[in-house]
Design an enzyme around this catalytic site. Structure first.
Site, PDB file in Angstrom:
ATOM      1  N   ARG A   1      10.478  -2.636  -0.688  1.00  0.00           N
ATOM      2  CA  ARG A   1       8.924  -2.639  -0.620  1.00  0.00           C
ATOM      3  C   ARG A   1       8.369  -3.814  -1.487  1.00  0.00           C
ATOM      4  O   ARG A   1       9.107  -4.102  -2.645  1.00  0.00           O
ATOM      5  CB  ARG A   1       8.309  -1.507  -0.816  1.00  0.00           C
TER       6      ARG A   1
ATOM      7  N   HIS B   1       4.895  -6.563   3.843  1.00  0.00           N
ATOM      8  CA  HIS B   1       5.534  -5.503   4.287  1.00  0.00           C
ATOM      9  C   HIS B   1       6.205  -5.856   5.661  1.00  0.00           C
ATOM     10  O   HIS B   1       7.102  -5.149   6.291  1.00  0.00           O
ATOM     11  CB  HIS B   1       4.504  -4.202   4.653  1.00  0.00           C
TER      12      HIS B   1
ATOM     13  N   ARG C   1       9.840  -6.291   5.517  1.00  0.00           N
ATOM     14  CA  ARG C   1      10.602  -5.194   5.707  1.00  0.00           C
ATOM     15  C   ARG C   1      10.889  -4.586   7.124  1.00  0.00           C
ATOM     16  O   ARG C   1      11.629  -4.087   7.556  1.00  0.00           O
ATOM     17  CB  ARG C   1       9.712  -4.028   4.766  1.00  0.00           C
TER      18      ARG C   1
ATOM     19  N   HIS D   1      14.062   5.432   3.371  1.00  0.00           N
ATOM     20  CA  HIS D   1      13.360   6.430   3.856  1.00  0.00           C
ATOM     21  C   HIS D   1      13.544   8.034   3.626  1.00  0.00           C
ATOM     22  O   HIS D   1      14.791   8.364   3.735  1.00  0.00           O
ATOM     23  CB  HIS D   1      13.181   6.452   5.642  1.00  0.00           C
TER      24      HIS D   1
END
Length: 371
Positions: free
Chosen positions: A218, A320, A323, A346
């Site tokens: 991130r 983002h 990602r 996650h």
């Protein structure tokens, strides 16, 4: 000075010191709120000008990116932030950002006005009249789930090659461009024009882009990397990434990323301004200080424009999107879902499953096209 004449940037400083810090808000959240308030503040500064009259949200966002300066932001006061200006500014922000980002920005500004109300600067929270962004993602016909995957167009390998090539090649000054070439045409098109860097540092920019493309980290995670985050012997290095909730994960360093980081840390500019000590930032600006989130986003946005990705990417997905692009590639290449979840950091496998569903939908469309 009348209370409402307080400059926005001064109000932002007080908000962070007097409101957020005593509540123990995490550094990542504080940084995100600051970025949201500054970003929408720039749009608001543009919205108050005559050039902004009659523009759509997307047009206002584009005008702000082209003309808003730090001086304009410094001159913006709380009084300038009428309900009308706020609604227009948030409309522009929502048109160019993911729904989740727009909602976070709404929360940041609402809490800012809570602080201003408590401090007696304003009579009430003006954000009450600014609607929150609503979900735009469409539900999958089979699963019924609405997923917000915003990967970049084309294959991940093509995206990686285009961005790394552009980062490695500083843009010539306008006077050095050869008329009639593709680069000359792009620099004379207002949709794709990019201002050349005054002090280019290609090794740093390649290392920055490679870090995103080979770790799927991130924005805040890359900004927070230090020299001590990179450990292990050559050929077997790992990056320790601190994610949401201060959770740590280790990511093996790809050989291409290792080469990019080595070239960057051997560059002349690095020797002049950077520190090699463990606590020192890994990726730095030209003055040797840690790159800020805004500086990183500015550089990635310029690379998108140079490579043509800006015209194709989904609105709201900037850094983002890198990602998301890596995550989709991992799933497409058959990496097991638990491994993808661990790599991305996650907390829940439900989040990882967005990418699995996205790939499944794409494959279903290919099969439908064969009928």
């Amino acid at each position: 000075m009348a209370p409402g004449n307080q400059p926005l940037m001064e109000a932002l400083h007080d908000f962070m010191v007097e409101y957020l810090e005593p509540q123990g808000v995490s550094e990542n959240t504080v940084r995100a709120y600051q970025s949201d308030i500054v970003g929408i503040g720039r749009i608001a500064a543009t919205a108050t000008t005559s050039e902004a009259r009659g523009l759509t949200g997307r047009e206002l966002a584009k005008l702000s990116a082209e003309m808003a300066t730090d001086a304009d932001l410094d001159e913006l006061t709380v009084d300038d932030l009428s309900a009308s200006v706020l609604r227009r500014s948030f409309g522009a922000w929502t048109a160019t950002h993911a729904v989740s980002s727009a909602r976070r920005a709404h929360s940041a500004w609402s809490r800012l006005f809570d602080h201003l109300t408590e401090a007696g600067v304003v009579d009430g929270n003006r954000m009450a009249g600014v609607p929150k962004a609503t979900a735009r993602a469409t539900a999958d016909a089979v699963t019924g789930r609405a997923d917000d995957v915003r990967s970049l167009p084309g294959s991940a390998d093509d995206v990686r090659r285009a961005l790394l090539d552009a980062a490695a090649t500083p843009l010539p000054q306008d006077d050095d461009l050869e008329p009639g070439t593709d680069l000359w045409d792009r620099q004379h098109d207002p949709r794709t024009r990019v201002a050349p860097d005054r002090d280019p540092w290609p090794e740093r920019d390649v290392a920055l882009v490679a870090t995103f493309l080979y770790t799927a980290a991130r924005l805040s995670e890359v900004v927070d990397l230090n020299n001590g985050s990179l450990t292990g012997p050559p050929g077997d290095r790992t990056l320790t990434i601190i994610g949401k909730g201060s959770k740590r994960r280790q990511v093996a360093v790809h050989t291409a990323l290792e080469a990019a980081l080595d070239d960057y840390r051997r560059s002349d500019c690095y020797a002049d301004v950077a520190s090699t000590e463990g606590p020192a930032p890994l990726v730095v600006a030209n003055d040797g200080k840690r790159l800020t989130a805004n500086q990183v986003q500015y550089r990635i946005a310029k690379l998108y424009r140079r490579t043509g990705l800006e015209e194709q990417r989904t609105p709201g997905a900037l850094v983002h999107a890198l990602r998301h692009t890596v995550a989709v590639q991992l799933v497409e290449n058959g990496v097991p879902t638990p491994a993808v979840q661990e790599f991305l950091g996650h907390a829940s496998q439900d989040t990882t499953m967005r990418y699995v569903r996205k790939v499944a939908r794409d494959q279903r469309r290919i099969l439908d096209a064969l009928d």
